[in-house]
Design a protein around this motif. Structure first.
Motif, PDB file in Angstrom:
ATOM      1  N   ASP A   1     -62.482  58.821  14.336  1.00  0.00           N
ATOM      2  CA  ASP A   1     -62.143  58.218  13.041  1.00  0.00           C
ATOM      3  C   ASP A   1     -60.646  57.957  12.911  1.00  0.00           C
ATOM      4  O   ASP A   1     -60.228  56.983  12.301  1.00  0.00           O
ATOM      5  N   ASP A   2     -59.817  58.785  13.517  1.00  0.00           N
ATOM      6  CA  ASP A   2     -58.365  58.595  13.497  1.00  0.00           C
ATOM      7  C   ASP A   2     -57.953  57.467  14.452  1.00  0.00           C
ATOM      8  O   ASP A   2     -57.014  56.735  14.187  1.00  0.00           O
ATOM      9  N   GLN A   3     -58.659  57.325  15.552  1.00  0.00           N
ATOM     10  CA  GLN A   3     -58.305  56.320  16.549  1.00  0.00           C
ATOM     11  C   GLN A   3     -58.679  54.904  16.136  1.00  0.00           C
ATOM     12  O   GLN A   3     -58.185  53.944  16.710  1.00  0.00           O
ATOM     13  N   GLU A   4     -59.533  54.765  15.127  1.00  0.00           N
ATOM     14  CA  GLU A   4     -59.930  53.426  14.688  1.00  0.00           C
ATOM     15  C   GLU A   4     -58.724  52.550  14.385  1.00  0.00           C
ATOM     16  O   GLU A   4     -58.713  51.365  14.674  1.00  0.00           O
ATOM     17  N   ARG A   5     -57.650  53.141  13.851  1.00  0.00           N
ATOM     18  CA  ARG A   5     -56.476  52.342  13.525  1.00  0.00           C
ATOM     19  C   ARG A   5     -55.448  52.342  14.659  1.00  0.00           C
ATOM     20  O   ARG A   5     -54.467  51.627  14.609  1.00  0.00           O
ATOM     21  N   LYS A   6     -55.679  53.131  15.686  1.00  0.00           N
ATOM     22  CA  LYS A   6     -54.731  53.218  16.801  1.00  0.00           C
ATOM     23  C   LYS A   6     -55.254  52.588  18.084  1.00  0.00           C
ATOM     24  O   LYS A   6     -54.475  52.208  18.946  1.00  0.00           O
ATOM     25  N   LEU A   7     -56.557  52.489  18.234  1.00  0.00           N
ATOM     26  CA  LEU A   7     -57.182  51.946  19.437  1.00  0.00           C
ATOM     27  C   LEU A   7     -57.313  50.439  19.252  1.00  0.00           C
ATOM     28  O   LEU A   7     -58.000  49.981  18.359  1.00  0.00           O
ATOM     29  N   MET A   8     -56.606  49.687  20.076  1.00  0.00           N
ATOM     30  CA  MET A   8     -56.589  48.241  19.922  1.00  0.00           C
ATOM     31  C   MET A   8     -57.105  47.547  21.177  1.00  0.00           C
ATOM     32  O   MET A   8     -56.688  47.887  22.287  1.00  0.00           O
ATOM     33  N   SER A   9     -57.973  46.587  20.992  1.00  0.00           N
ATOM     34  CA  SER A   9     -58.441  45.766  22.100  1.00  0.00           C
ATOM     35  C   SER A   9     -57.314  44.808  22.469  1.00  0.00           C
ATOM     36  O   SER A   9     -56.743  44.154  21.599  1.00  0.00           O
ATOM     37  N   VAL A  10     -56.984  44.738  23.770  1.00  0.00           N
ATOM     38  CA  VAL A  10     -55.872  43.889  24.211  1.00  0.00           C
ATOM     39  C   VAL A  10     -56.289  42.927  25.312  1.00  0.00           C
ATOM     40  O   VAL A  10     -55.458  42.261  25.901  1.00  0.00           O
ATOM     41  N   GLY A  11     -57.558  42.877  25.603  1.00  0.00           N
ATOM     42  CA  GLY A  11     -58.066  41.981  26.634  1.00  0.00           C
ATOM     43  C   GLY A  11     -59.501  42.349  26.936  1.00  0.00           C
ATOM     44  O   GLY A  11     -60.003  43.354  26.437  1.00  0.00           O
TER      45      GLY A  11
ATOM     46  N   GLU B   1     -63.202  64.116  21.108  1.00  0.00           N
ATOM     47  CA  GLU B   1     -63.258  64.525  19.704  1.00  0.00           C
ATOM     48  C   GLU B   1     -62.807  65.986  19.584  1.00  0.00           C
ATOM     49  O   GLU B   1     -62.045  66.338  18.695  1.00  0.00           O
ATOM     50  N   ARG B   2     -63.292  66.820  20.509  1.00  0.00           N
ATOM     51  CA  ARG B   2     -62.948  68.248  20.546  1.00  0.00           C
ATOM     52  C   ARG B   2     -62.846  68.723  21.987  1.00  0.00           C
ATOM     53  O   ARG B   2     -63.494  68.164  22.870  1.00  0.00           O
ATOM     54  N   GLN B   3     -62.079  69.789  22.185  1.00  0.00           N
ATOM     55  CA  GLN B   3     -61.998  70.389  23.513  1.00  0.00           C
ATOM     56  C   GLN B   3     -63.392  70.823  23.945  1.00  0.00           C
ATOM     57  O   GLN B   3     -64.166  71.336  23.145  1.00  0.00           O
ATOM     58  N   GLY B   4     -63.710  70.619  25.215  1.00  0.00           N
ATOM     59  CA  GLY B   4     -64.986  71.053  25.749  1.00  0.00           C
ATOM     60  C   GLY B   4     -66.133  70.100  25.486  1.00  0.00           C
ATOM     61  O   GLY B   4     -67.244  70.342  25.937  1.00  0.00           O
TER      62      GLY B   4
END
Length: 111
Positions: A16-26, A54-57
């Protein structure tokens, strides 16, 4: 002295946090950041697998092979990794976690 090679980089990255940080670039490529990783480690990471957990392990929810990195344009002293997504690389990782990340070097045997 032989330079160590990074094999895998595991990062805690809530989806949920990565939705704004993970960007498609190609096609099949994305960028993810902003990671507290030194320039030295970022350089070693090119060619290594990257795993977002999401979590360790727990099994990584996104994985791929790092093809490049850059300093974050938004947060000084942080890096952004560009990687080719490969769902077949997804895996569980349990050892060596610290500071929200775990690094597996070529000469290590783990999991």
């Amino acid at each position: 002295m032989t330079e160590r090679k990074l094999s895998r980089l595991h990062l805690l990255a809530r989806a949920d946090d990565q939705e704004r940080k993970l960007m498609s670039v190609g096609p099949g490529e994305c960028e993810s950041g902003h990671w507290a990783i030194s320039e030295e480690i970022a350089v070693c990471a090119v060619g290594a697998e990257i795993h977002l957990h999401e979590r360790q392990g727990e099994r990584s929810w996104k994985a791929g092979r790092i093809i490049d990195w850059k300093f974050s344009p938004e947060i000084p002293d942080r890096v952004v990794f560009r990687f080719k997504i490969d769902p077949l690389l997804q895996r569980t990782h349990r050892k060596g976690w610290g500071n929200e990340q775990s690094r597996v070097w070529e000469d290590q045997n783990d999991d």
